[in-house]
Design a protein around this motif. Structure first.
Motif, PDB file in Angstrom:
ATOM      1  N   ILE A 177       0.333   9.366  -8.231  1.00 14.83           N
ATOM      2  CA  ILE A 177       0.366   9.251  -6.773  1.00 14.83           C
ATOM      3  C   ILE A 177      -0.883   9.842  -6.149  1.00 14.83           C
ATOM      4  CG2 ILE A 177       1.591  11.419  -6.274  1.00 14.83           C
ATOM      5  CD1 ILE A 177       2.198   7.992  -4.611  1.00 14.83           C
ATOM      6  N   LEU A 178      -1.395  10.936  -6.703  1.00 14.87           N
ATOM      7  CA  LEU A 178      -2.628  11.512  -6.154  1.00 14.87           C
ATOM      8  C   LEU A 178      -3.795  10.558  -6.362  1.00 14.87           C
ATOM      9  CD1 LEU A 178      -2.304  15.264  -7.212  1.00 14.87           C
ATOM     10  CD2 LEU A 178      -1.804  14.243  -4.998  1.00 14.87           C
ATOM     11  N   THR A 179      -3.870   9.963  -7.555  1.00 16.40           N
ATOM     12  CA  THR A 179      -4.944   9.003  -7.827  1.00 16.40           C
ATOM     13  C   THR A 179      -4.823   7.782  -6.930  1.00 16.40           C
ATOM     14  OG1 THR A 179      -4.930   9.748 -10.136  1.00 16.40           O
ATOM     15  CG2 THR A 179      -6.072   7.682  -9.648  1.00 16.40           C
ATOM     16  N   GLN A 180      -3.599   7.289  -6.747  1.00 20.95           N
ATOM     17  CA  GLN A 180      -3.391   6.088  -5.943  1.00 20.95           C
ATOM     18  C   GLN A 180      -3.719   6.344  -4.473  1.00 20.95           C
ATOM     19  OE1 GLN A 180      -2.461   3.331  -7.652  1.00 20.95           O
ATOM     20  NE2 GLN A 180      -2.737   2.070  -5.830  1.00 20.95           N
ATOM     21  N   LEU A 181      -3.303   7.484  -3.939  1.00 25.34           N
ATOM     22  CA  LEU A 181      -3.616   7.813  -2.550  1.00 25.34           C
ATOM     23  C   LEU A 181      -5.118   7.989  -2.359  1.00 25.34           C
ATOM     24  CD1 LEU A 181      -0.749  10.347  -1.685  1.00 25.34           C
ATOM     25  CD2 LEU A 181      -0.921   7.950  -1.012  1.00 25.34           C
ATOM     26  N   HIS A 182      -5.767   8.581  -3.345  1.00 22.70           N
ATOM     27  CA  HIS A 182      -7.225   8.753  -3.299  1.00 22.70           C
ATOM     28  C   HIS A 182      -7.909   7.384  -3.234  1.00 22.70           C
ATOM     29  CE1 HIS A 182     -11.121  10.502  -3.901  1.00 22.70           C
ATOM     30  NE2 HIS A 182     -11.273  10.006  -5.109  1.00 22.70           N
ATOM     31  N   CYS A 238       0.868  -1.184   0.000  1.00 19.86           N
ATOM     32  CA  CYS A 238       0.000   0.000   0.000  1.00 19.86           C
ATOM     33  C   CYS A 238       0.901   1.228   0.000  1.00 19.86           C
ATOM     34  CB  CYS A 238      -0.914  -0.012   1.218  1.00 19.86           C
ATOM     35  SG  CYS A 238      -1.860   1.516   1.435  1.00 19.86           S
ATOM     36  N   LEU A 239       0.775   2.056  -1.019  1.00 16.31           N
ATOM     37  CA  LEU A 239       1.637   3.235  -1.119  1.00 16.31           C
ATOM     38  C   LEU A 239       1.360   4.216   0.003  1.00 16.31           C
ATOM     39  CD1 LEU A 239       1.873   4.058  -4.931  1.00 16.31           C
ATOM     40  CD2 LEU A 239       3.455   2.817  -3.493  1.00 16.31           C
ATOM     41  N   ALA A 240       0.096   4.335   0.441  1.00 18.10           N
ATOM     42  CA  ALA A 240      -0.219   5.261   1.522  1.00 18.10           C
ATOM     43  C   ALA A 240       0.450   4.819   2.822  1.00 18.10           C
ATOM     44  CB  ALA A 240      -1.739   5.359   1.696  1.00 18.10           C
ATOM     45  N   CYS A 241       0.418   3.513   3.118  1.00 17.20           N
ATOM     46  CA  CYS A 241       1.083   3.015   4.330  1.00 17.20           C
ATOM     47  C   CYS A 241       2.587   3.264   4.275  1.00 17.20           C
ATOM     48  CB  CYS A 241       0.806   1.524   4.506  1.00 17.20           C
ATOM     49  SG  CYS A 241      -0.901   1.122   4.921  1.00 17.20           S
ATOM     50  N   SER A 257     -12.931  10.319   0.806  1.00 12.71           N
ATOM     51  CA  SER A 257     -11.479  10.372   0.894  1.00 12.71           C
ATOM     52  C   SER A 257     -11.065  11.805   1.157  1.00 12.71           C
ATOM     53  CB  SER A 257     -10.863   9.864  -0.408  1.00 12.71           C
ATOM     54  OG  SER A 257      -9.534  10.293  -0.522  1.00 12.71           O
ATOM     55  N   VAL A 258     -10.218  11.987   2.173  1.00 13.02           N
ATOM     56  CA  VAL A 258      -9.738  13.339   2.464  1.00 13.02           C
ATOM     57  C   VAL A 258      -8.827  13.832   1.344  1.00 13.02           C
ATOM     58  CG1 VAL A 258      -8.552  14.738   4.188  1.00 13.02           C
ATOM     59  CG2 VAL A 258      -9.936  12.809   4.902  1.00 13.02           C
ATOM     60  N   ALA A 312       7.393  -0.970  -2.861  1.00 10.85           N
ATOM     61  CA  ALA A 312       5.950  -1.118  -3.063  1.00 10.85           C
ATOM     62  C   ALA A 312       5.513  -0.459  -4.366  1.00 10.85           C
ATOM     63  CB  ALA A 312       5.194  -0.509  -1.883  1.00 10.85           C
ATOM     64  N   PHE A 313       6.140   0.670  -4.700  1.00 16.11           N
ATOM     65  CA  PHE A 313       5.808   1.382  -5.934  1.00 16.11           C
ATOM     66  C   PHE A 313       6.072   0.516  -7.168  1.00 16.11           C
ATOM     67  CE2 PHE A 313       7.732   4.217  -9.254  1.00 16.11           C
ATOM     68  CZ  PHE A 313       6.549   4.778  -9.697  1.00 16.11           C
ATOM     69  N   ARG A 314       7.169  -0.269  -7.139  1.00 20.31           N
ATOM     70  CA  ARG A 314       7.499  -1.112  -8.290  1.00 20.31           C
ATOM     71  C   ARG A 314       6.520  -2.263  -8.478  1.00 20.31           C
ATOM     72  NH1 ARG A 314      12.817  -0.242  -6.295  1.00 20.31           N
ATOM     73  NH2 ARG A 314      12.818  -2.257  -5.238  1.00 20.31           N
ATOM     74  N   THR A 315       5.761  -2.606  -7.430  1.00 26.56           N
ATOM     75  CA  THR A 315       4.820  -3.726  -7.549  1.00 26.56           C
ATOM     76  C   THR A 315       3.455  -3.295  -8.068  1.00 26.56           C
ATOM     77  OG1 THR A 315       4.009  -3.474  -5.264  1.00 26.56           O
ATOM     78  CG2 THR A 315       5.950  -4.866  -5.605  1.00 26.56           C
ATOM     79  N   ILE A 316       3.190  -1.997  -8.177  1.00 24.34           N
ATOM     80  CA  ILE A 316       1.881  -1.525  -8.633  1.00 24.34           C
ATOM     81  C   ILE A 316       1.808  -1.684 -10.148  1.00 24.34           C
ATOM     82  CG2 ILE A 316       0.258   0.404  -8.642  1.00 24.34           C
ATOM     83  CD1 ILE A 316       0.901  -0.571  -5.856  1.00 24.34           C
TER      84      ILE A 316
END
Length: 1195
Positions: free
Chosen positions: A620-625, A555-558, A651-652, A583-587
């Motif tokens: 990153i914005l889309t993924q965090l959302h 999880c990129l946010a974690c 979502s905040v 984690a980013f490379r696994t997305i």
């Protein structure tokens, strides 16, 4: 074909070269081969072996038509019927290729393909022939001219190729991947990972790719994704051959017996409709090759190496009467192929002979073959031989045609004048760093050019944006780097210089004198470091991310929250985002968007970093959302649900960044369609204007937000595609306005440059004589002069140059859904007022991300960030705002005008962040640690084969939960993902360019007190999805398979699960005892306060002396022999705890440093005598009995 289990006598054959080059007859040649064959005086066969005229061919029954010698005594390795012409191609073990024309097997061409390796496979194309050798793919014309020669990696061992379409080729071998090669560009386009290495045979149908493995398995793979759809475990030993026809797959191979591999006389047959095996087919020969020959039935041809051939139906019974015998000259048949027309069979044997069997006297190899092009016969009459060794020989004997036309060699003098190209000048970096010894200069290789290649560029035709980034040569001289004279030193790409101690002696404080933490750049895909810093200094985003915790492994946010926590704890020391980038490379979406760079591309700067970081920003914005929307709170992580940010179904990140819009489509028929949508960022759209008109940034921004464009769209009223006018209206503005600048070509760069020049002229005209020529006063100077912070001093000329971007913008929502945007200044509008209830918002510039252009290093990305009051309060105890430059681990305060100055020759804007004024007051910024004690309780292992008898630890009970100050013994073991990159300097010393990339493989924590002291409560093996280069078994004790959930017997967990356990221990305040903990925490990617680390490396160390190994300390102080064959982390952690107890005993809890200094002195004296090696048990008595240790006991 797989050659395992074949006759070992084949190993005696030397890979001879082409007969014309090596005319000696092979010693293994069968003498019967030479009967009725004419030999030249040197013993080389000149003619093919003709078949006798009396041979009768019966229609419909295969019998031998011709035999021919391809290369005397050299085994045939592969045969192939040309799919376009009436030709048969043969490759030998000596790397020689020969082609024969027609059923008479007339020799057509013969040439050397490879000088040392055998030819593994041949594939005919329309314009030539592909030859595959061990690590080389060569495409040659049928006459022997090379079209291309593609060298594979030296470590490759290729065995099979498959032409998937006219321009795409798959190549497989004994490694764990298959390469996809584009024949048009001659480049590798894809690399597919193979779970079972050793792909030696490949076939294709309209449903699947079929891969035959050396392990005896056949895998069925998807035609698009190449993922395994099904797998047949055909043979226990090895696979020899298989073929597919219709819904049937037949395979032959070897089975494992007590004595080794044995040829299996049962053919395995599978039904591809039901994906299961049907009754095996027992044959009467030892099958080595098989092919379907579907003429009037689906017949199978099964061939043994001894020359027996049997035909049978795959679903019937084999009849011994259907066996015929090929009479090979050599002892073994080496290859077999069937023509496309099924009328001809070709066999190659171990003595270099080719046998053609047909079912008709005049067979054709293809249903429709094109005409073969032959060499024109010589039209010149036979001429007398000329002896060139005689000087008086008249050259008039050579006939020359009489012509009155101008000869081709009669060029004009202007065209034939010699014009040598000048050698390019020596690289300025080489001249700058060169050291002279006598008249010879030595300099390190700057790696700006390919090895042994000098490019000659006659014209620079690059139309890309990088073309205007070329920096002219500097007249400054060798003291300053000429290619960087435009770029300020603090903006240049920073690199870490490694020594024998790694990073320990690198002075990071030289680059960062603040208490904020930089990020290290040597990790793959660390180009996003600047954007991580931008997100961290957004206070609502930082608090939201640090409150987030979920059960997803990657999880990129974690991971971003863990990284933000490290940045919070750091006091100026750099951090690294290795776990986040892992984690980013696994997305999958990151790979699909091209955000994951290869190491070579990142090092050479091949990727366009400006476009890359803008795509990363959107991703990153889309993924965090999405991560915030999909938040699930499992039992182990239930603390995350208490965050004040989390609201049901929302979502905040969406509240912060999302802008609600209406998209209106107006057709020319008058029909209007309105759709609601939202976006997380905007992209600047520049006007098409070449007149030099002045545009405010606010005008361009409004044009980009309220975009209007003409496009073709579907009209429900007209029921067809019509030209429509599409407009965008804003419903609700975001709290954080994110803008991608999209300066990707010289056109956009010229627009920024032109607007900055116009803005500069207007500013100079407006301020008149008030502008000073010197640099403006610094913040400290203003305070000394008594200037209050609210009073704005007039900027200088230097500060106004290259500035077009405003520090603040004002937005107003109108009643008719319109939007007013203008540049905002306090001088023009007065102090900011609370106008938001009227739809008026003021946005302040918070960050700019810029692309630094540097042709030598490939460029870099840096960020200017306005750091707020809360960050300064936490780090420095002061309350103020300040702009900083973040260039990886270089952090430096800058003037605010520097953040908006863009010299388009080397500093190009990429991303802008504007935030609403007083943004922080709208959100609850409390952070509650989401990690609870339940993470330390027992958990299930990922390994399928783990049993309770294999358990090496006892989890903590509720009454054993650690408290502040408790001791915990820690040790970790690692594996290598990427090897170290180093080079030898001109003076012979080694310089590390890039350190090896390590990954944690095992983490052990041992109780440090209580009745169970010394018993582990964590002993986790970390599962990894990345390819391990070296398990370092000698030093780590990790063996291949220990980290694989399918076969491991260890307690296997995810890195995130174990990371949470260590984070909880750090947050609770335990003290870690270990040996070399600094490296352990660095690879695990943890920031631990120094007062919580008790490292025996430094406890038993004297200043300016060497570090002592744990093994030697254990032998010297504890009389223990550890780390015998391999390392064990439980043993190492226990030993470190015992050494710490010994340290407290010898130093009287640190109260007698002088006596302990004598102990250390004796330790170093003993170490020098022993050369720091622990003796064998019989060669040395315990050190406790040594004289040097007696003083220790007396203390």
């Amino acid at each position: 074909m797989n050659f395992e289990g074949l006759d070992p006598g084949l190993a005696e054959y030397a890979p001879a070269m082409h007969s014309a080059l090596d005319p000696v007859l092979d010693a293994h040649l069968n003498p019967s081969l030479l009967q009725n064959v004419e030999l030249d005086p040197e013993g080389v066969a000149l003619e093919a072996l003709p078949v006798q005229e009396s041979v009768h061919i019966m229609e419909g029954v295969y019998s031998e038509l011709h035999s021919v010698v391809a290369e005397v005594g050299v085994p045939v390795s592969v045969s192939h019927f040309d799919l376009h012409e009436e030709m048969l191609w043969v490759g030998s073990h000596g790397g020689h290729a020969t082609s024969f024309f027609g059923p008479a097997l007339e020799r057509y061409s013969s040439f050397q393909v490879n000088g040392s390796d055998d030819i593994r496979q041949i594939q005919s194309l329309e314009n030539g022939i592909l030859f595959l050798t061990k690590n080389n793919l060569k495409y040659m014309a049928r006459g022997g001219l090379i079209i291309f020669d593609y060298l594979l990696d030296e470590s490759e061992d290729m065995h099979s190729l498959l032409l998937t379409d006219s321009s795409t080729l798959l190549v497989g071998g004994l490694q764990n991947h298959i390469l996809e090669i584009d024949l048009n560009t001659v480049q590798e386009t894809q690399k597919y990972a193979v779970e079972i290495p050793g792909v030696t045979i490949m076939r294709q149908t309209n449903r699947f790719f079929f891969c035959g493995h050396t392990s005896g398995k056949v895998s069925l793979r998807d035609l698009r994704s190449f993922k395994v759809e099904h797998e047949f475990d055909a043979f226990s030993g090895s696979l020899s051959d298989f073929d597919v026809h219709g819904n049937l797959l037949a395979a032959c191979g070897f089975s494992s017996r007590l004595t080794g591999l044995a040829c299996d006389r049962f053919l395995k047959v599978y039904d591809l409709r039901m994906m299961r095996a049907i009754t095996p087919l027992q044959v009467h020969v030892d099958p080595a090759f098989l092919r379907f020959i579907p003429t009037y039935t689906s017949r199978l041809a099964i061939i043994s190496q001894s020359g027996q051939c049997q035909f049978c139906e795959p679903t019937g019974l084999a009849n011994p009467a259907d066996i015929f015998h090929v009479n090979p000259v050599g002892p073994l048949l080496m290859t077999f192929d069937v023509s496309a027309s099924k009328q001809a069979l070709a066999f190659g044997d171990s003595e270099g002979c080719v046998h053609l069997w047909t079912d008709s006297p005049e067979p054709s190899f293809n249903p429709y073959s094109r005409e073969t092009e032959f060499a024109l016969p010589c039209l010149v009459d036979s001429l007398p031989p000329l002896d060139w060794s005689q000087d008086l020989l008249p050259l008039s004997l050579i006939p020359v045609p009489l012509t009155t036309d101008t000869l081709l060699s009669d060029w004009p003098a202007a065209n034939s004048a010699p014009a040598p190209r000048r050698a390019p000048p020596v690289d300025a970096e080489i001249l700058r760093t060169m050291k002279k010894v006598g008249f010879i200069g030595y300099a390190p290789n700057p790696r700006t050019r390919l090895r042994n290649q000098i490019p000659y560029r006659l014209k620079e035709l690059d139309s890309e944006f990088d073309s205007f980034s070329q920096v002219t040569e500097s007249p400054i001289g060798r003291e300053e780097e000429p290619h960087l004279h435009m770029v300020s030193k603090k903006y240049r790409k920073v690199t870490i210089k490694y020594s024998k101690l790694g990073l320990e002696d690198f002075d990071f404080k030289h680059y960062n004198k603040t208490l904020f933490a930089g990020l290290e750049p040597h990790i793959p895909n660390a180009y996003c470091n600047c954007m991580i810093q931008v997100l961290y200094f957004l206070e609502p985003v930082r608090c939201l991310i640090q409150n987030h915790l979920c059960q997803k492994e990657f999880c990129l946010a974690c991971e971003l929250g863990f990284l933000f926590h490290m940045l919070d704890l750091s006091r100026g020391d750099p951090c690294q985002g290795s776990n986040f980038l892992r984690a980013f490379r696994t997305i999958p979406e990151a790979s699909a968007l091209g955000l994951i760079l290869a190491d070579s591309d990142e090092a050479s700067g091949k990727g366009n970093l400006a476009r890359l970081i803008q795509r990363w920003n959107r991703f990153i914005l889309t993924q965090l959302h999405q991560d915030m929307q999909e938040l699930e709170v499992p039992q182990a992580y239930r603390g995350a649900g208490g965050s004040s940010f989390c609201s049901s179904g929302d979502s905040v990140i969406g509240q912060l960044f999302s802008c609600e819009m209406e998209n209106c489509s107006l057709c020319r028929c008058g029909s209007e369609t309105v759709r609601a949508s939202s976006t997380l960022l905007f992209t600047l759209s520049y006007p098409e204007d070449k007149t030099g008109k002045n545009y405010d940034f606010a005008q361009v921004l409004k044009r980009s937000i309220c975009l209007e464009q003409n496009t073709q769209a579907w009209c429900d009223n007209c029921e067809k595609y019509q030209p429509t006018i599409q407009t965008r209206n804003i419903r609700h503005l975001p709290d954080i306005l994110v803008i991608n600048c999209e300066v990707n070509s010289s056109k956009e760069a010229d627009f920024w440059r032109m607007q900055a020049e116009v803005a500069f002229k207007m500013a100079v005209k407006k301020h008149g004589g008030e502008i000073s020529k010197n640099k403006e006063f610094s913040l400290a100077d203003r305070k000394e002069l008594g200037s209050p912070e609210g009073v704005l001093l007039c900027p200088s000329i230097e500060e106004l140059k290259n500035v077009w971007l405003p520090f603040s913008i004002r937005m107003k929502m109108t009643k008719n859904k319109g939007l007013d945007v203008c540049n905002w200044t306090e001088v023009q509008w007065g102090p900011a007022r609370a106008e938001e209830e009227h739809g008026v918002y003021v946005y302040d510039l918070m960050a700019t991300v810029v692309h630094i252009l540097d042709s030598r290093t490939g460029g870099s990305l840096v960020a200017h960030i306005k750091v707020g009051e809360t960050y300064h309060q936490r780090k420095e105890g002061v309350t103020h705002q300040q702009w900083y430059l973040f260039n990886d681990f270089l952090i430096e305060p800058i003037d605010k005008y520097e953040a908006v100055q863009f010299d388009m020759n080397w500093k190009v804007p990429a991303i802008l962040y504007y935030i609403k004024r007083n943004l922080n007051s709208r959100y609850n910024l409390n952070i509650k640690n989401p990690i609870e004690a339940s993470v330390l309780l027992a958990e299930a292992s990922l390994a399928r084969k783990q049993r309770k008898t294999h358990t090496t630890f006892i989890p903590l009970m509720l009454n054993e939960m650690p408290q502040v100050g408790d001791l915990v013994g820690l040790d970790a073991e690692f594996v290598t993902l990427n090897e170290e990159e180093a080079e030898l300097r001109s003076d012979g010393t080694k310089s590390t360019i890039k350190p090896s990339q390590m990954s944690v493989a095992r983490i052990t924590c041992v109780r440090g007190q209580g009745p169970n002291e010394g018993i582990p409560f964590i002993d986790d093996y970390i599962s990894t999805q990345e390819q391990v280069v070296d398990y370092l078994t000698q030093y780590s004790g990790i063996k291949p398979g220990d980290l694989d959930a399918k076969i491991s017997s260890k307690h296997l967990t995810t890195l995130k699960s174990t990371y949470l356990k260590l984070r909880f221990l750090i947050d609770i305040g335990v003290k870690f005892v270990g040996h070399g903990l600094q490296k352990d925490f660095r690879v695990i990617n943890l920031m631990v306060p120094k007062d919580q680390v008790l490292d025996t490396v430094y406890l038993f160390h004297m200043p300016r002396k060497r570090m002592i190994s744990l093994r030697f300390l254990a032998w010297y102080f504890l009389d223990l022999k550890i780390q015998g064959e391999t390392h064990d982390s439980i043993e190492d952690a226990r030993t470190a705890l015992q050494l710490y107890r010994k340290y407290l005993e010898l130093s009287k809890n640190g109260t007698e440093p002088e006596s302990f200094h004598k102990v250390l002195k004796g330790l170093y004296e003993k170490g020098r005598k022993m050369d720091w090696k622990v003796p064998e048990p019989e060669s040395q008595t315990s050190p406790k009995n040594a004289a040097v240790f007696s003083s220790v006991l007396a203390l």
